[in-house]
Enzyme design. Sequence first.
Site, PDB file in Angstrom:
ATOM      1  N   TYR A  40       0.858  -1.067   0.046  1.00  0.00           N
ATOM      2  CA  TYR A  40       0.028   0.046   0.049  1.00  0.00           C
ATOM      3  C   TYR A  40       0.901   1.183   0.082  1.00  0.00           C
ATOM      4  O   TYR A  40       1.789   1.426   0.841  1.00  0.00           O
ATOM      5  CB  TYR A  40      -0.853   0.046   1.335  1.00  0.00           C
ATOM      6  CG  TYR A  40      -1.740   1.057   1.392  1.00  0.00           C
ATOM      7  CD1 TYR A  40      -2.730   1.425   0.682  1.00  0.00           C
ATOM      8  CD2 TYR A  40      -1.749   1.983   2.418  1.00  0.00           C
ATOM      9  CE1 TYR A  40      -3.491   2.600   0.557  1.00  0.00           C
ATOM     10  CE2 TYR A  40      -2.404   3.205   2.646  1.00  0.00           C
ATOM     11  CZ  TYR A  40      -3.266   3.386   1.750  1.00  0.00           C
ATOM     12  OH  TYR A  40      -4.217   4.491   1.762  1.00  0.00           O
ATOM     13  N   ASP A  81      -0.461  -7.778   6.289  1.00  0.00           N
ATOM     14  CA  ASP A  81      -1.692  -6.862   5.892  1.00  0.00           C
ATOM     15  C   ASP A  81      -2.746  -7.748   5.068  1.00  0.00           C
ATOM     16  O   ASP A  81      -2.373  -7.957   4.027  1.00  0.00           O
ATOM     17  CB  ASP A  81      -1.061  -5.572   5.152  1.00  0.00           C
ATOM     18  CG  ASP A  81      -2.139  -4.645   4.967  1.00  0.00           C
ATOM     19  OD1 ASP A  81      -3.415  -4.814   4.885  1.00  0.00           O
ATOM     20  OD2 ASP A  81      -1.751  -3.559   4.585  1.00  0.00           O
TER      21      ASP A  81
HETATM   22  C1  LIG Z   1      -5.941   1.558   2.846  1.00  0.00           C
HETATM   23  C2  LIG Z   1      -4.845   0.678   3.234  1.00  0.00           C
HETATM   24  C3  LIG Z   1      -4.191   0.952   4.190  1.00  0.00           C
HETATM   25  C4  LIG Z   1      -4.116   2.115   5.237  1.00  0.00           C
HETATM   26  O1  LIG Z   1      -5.159   2.250   5.945  1.00  0.00           O
HETATM   27  P1  LIG Z   1      -6.024   3.747   6.109  1.00  0.00           P
HETATM   28  O2  LIG Z   1      -7.256   3.100   6.877  1.00  0.00           O
HETATM   29  O3  LIG Z   1      -6.165   4.345   4.808  1.00  0.00           O
HETATM   30  O4  LIG Z   1      -5.037   4.380   6.876  1.00  0.00           O
HETATM   31  C5  LIG Z   1      -3.216  -0.028   4.522  1.00  0.00           C
HETATM   32  N1  LIG Z   1      -2.949  -1.317   3.787  1.00  0.00           N
HETATM   33  C6  LIG Z   1      -3.874  -1.605   2.718  1.00  0.00           C
HETATM   34  C7  LIG Z   1      -3.753  -2.660   2.033  1.00  0.00           C
HETATM   35  C8  LIG Z   1      -4.664  -0.484   2.386  1.00  0.00           C
HETATM   36  O5  LIG Z   1      -5.647  -0.874   1.305  1.00  0.00           O
END
Ligand SMILES: *Cc1c(COP(=O)(O)O)cnc(C)c1O
Length: 390
Positions: free
Chosen positions: A109, A181
């Site tokens: 991201y 993630d």
């Molecule tokens: C959107 C996103 C983030 C960050 O999250 P926020 O809630 O926007 O701070 C991190 N990892 C992935 C894969 C995302 O899509």
Amino acid sequence: MPRRTRPATADRFATLAIHAGQAPDPTTGAIMTPIYATSTYVQEKPGVHKGYDYSRTNNPTRAALESNLAALEGARYGLAFSSGCGAADTLLGGLLKTGDHVVSGSDVYGGTYRLFTRVFRKFGVDFTFVDTSVPGAIEGAWRPATRLLWLESPSNPLLKITDLRAACGFARKHGAVSVVDNTFATPVLQQPLSLGASVVLHSTTKYLGGHSDTVGGALLMNDRALWKELKYFQNAIGAIPGPFDSWLVLRGTKTVHVRVERACENARRIAAWLSRRPEVTRIHYPGLRSDAGHAVAKKQMKDFGAMISFDMRGTLARSVRFISSTRLFALAESLGGVESLIEHPASMTHGSIPREERLKSGLTDGLVRLSVGIEDVRDLVADLEQALKR
Ligand SMILES: *Cc1c(COP(=O)(O)O)cnc(C)c1O
């Protein structure tokens, strides 16, 4: 009023999504978790209270969300944050110090990349970015000072698949913390803790919230010592979600399994359709048998997700015209809501990554990314078709 709490571990995903961490309100019987809009709590004597003293530290609405999210990831412990970036910041800030090294996927991201390179490099933490979907890449980047392995699978926006069991196993063997993630996959499709990850991170802004109406994040884990450490930093750093945002995510998780299943079904149909179009030169979607990540995705995921990215024949201007011509697919950043979105990663979500870095990982100037929602798939296909003709 008797509080009927259910033994959470006995239940299956759909039941947990609706019930885990939640019981009728003991004072009124309200079936929905109340929004405890309070900053502080009255104490009987100094230090004698009902488990709550200040809302940065603990809040009942947030506590319900934390238990619910933990149950969905098959985790013992959960921590909720004001955003996915807030969760990542707390994790890195809490666990790392000057001189430590992190191995990260190159295709992460954009905001995660920015947090690593613009914030944590400043404090003397070093990062190496590699394509973690390539066997041997993590091993090649590893150093004696490596403390953390950061993985996204499927990755963003190229939907590359990393063998999580192998990667997390390698980190564990070398005494490092592995973070997955899981925002794109959601716990409906993939549970990284069961594959050996130390911590799962979510941007609950996306599928877990599911309605594009709130921003939030979470960390889920099984290790008690790690949870206590991160809970300490959650309070010390303070990137906590308010009770209303916690409640919105709780409302979202009740339907996450139904929404994700339908979105996957729609995405499968759209990917198959796109792969037959002459205007599309290269498509990234792990559900296609021809995709490099298909076999591993099949092994570690229940379905292939609802994100698709692709390259188009012709110039960058052609891609931009297509992206600007859809009517149902809204041109917007973010993903994972009930509505379908389209975007241009190079100038939008991944604009903070230098062009050479982007191109190295395969993120081309004209790449198009879709977040497939749960509208009628026939209308979605018709929309893409009319935009391709422009
Ligand atoms: C959107 C996103 C983030 C960050 O999250 P926020 O809630 O926007 O701070 C991190 N990892 C992935 C894969 C995302 O899509």
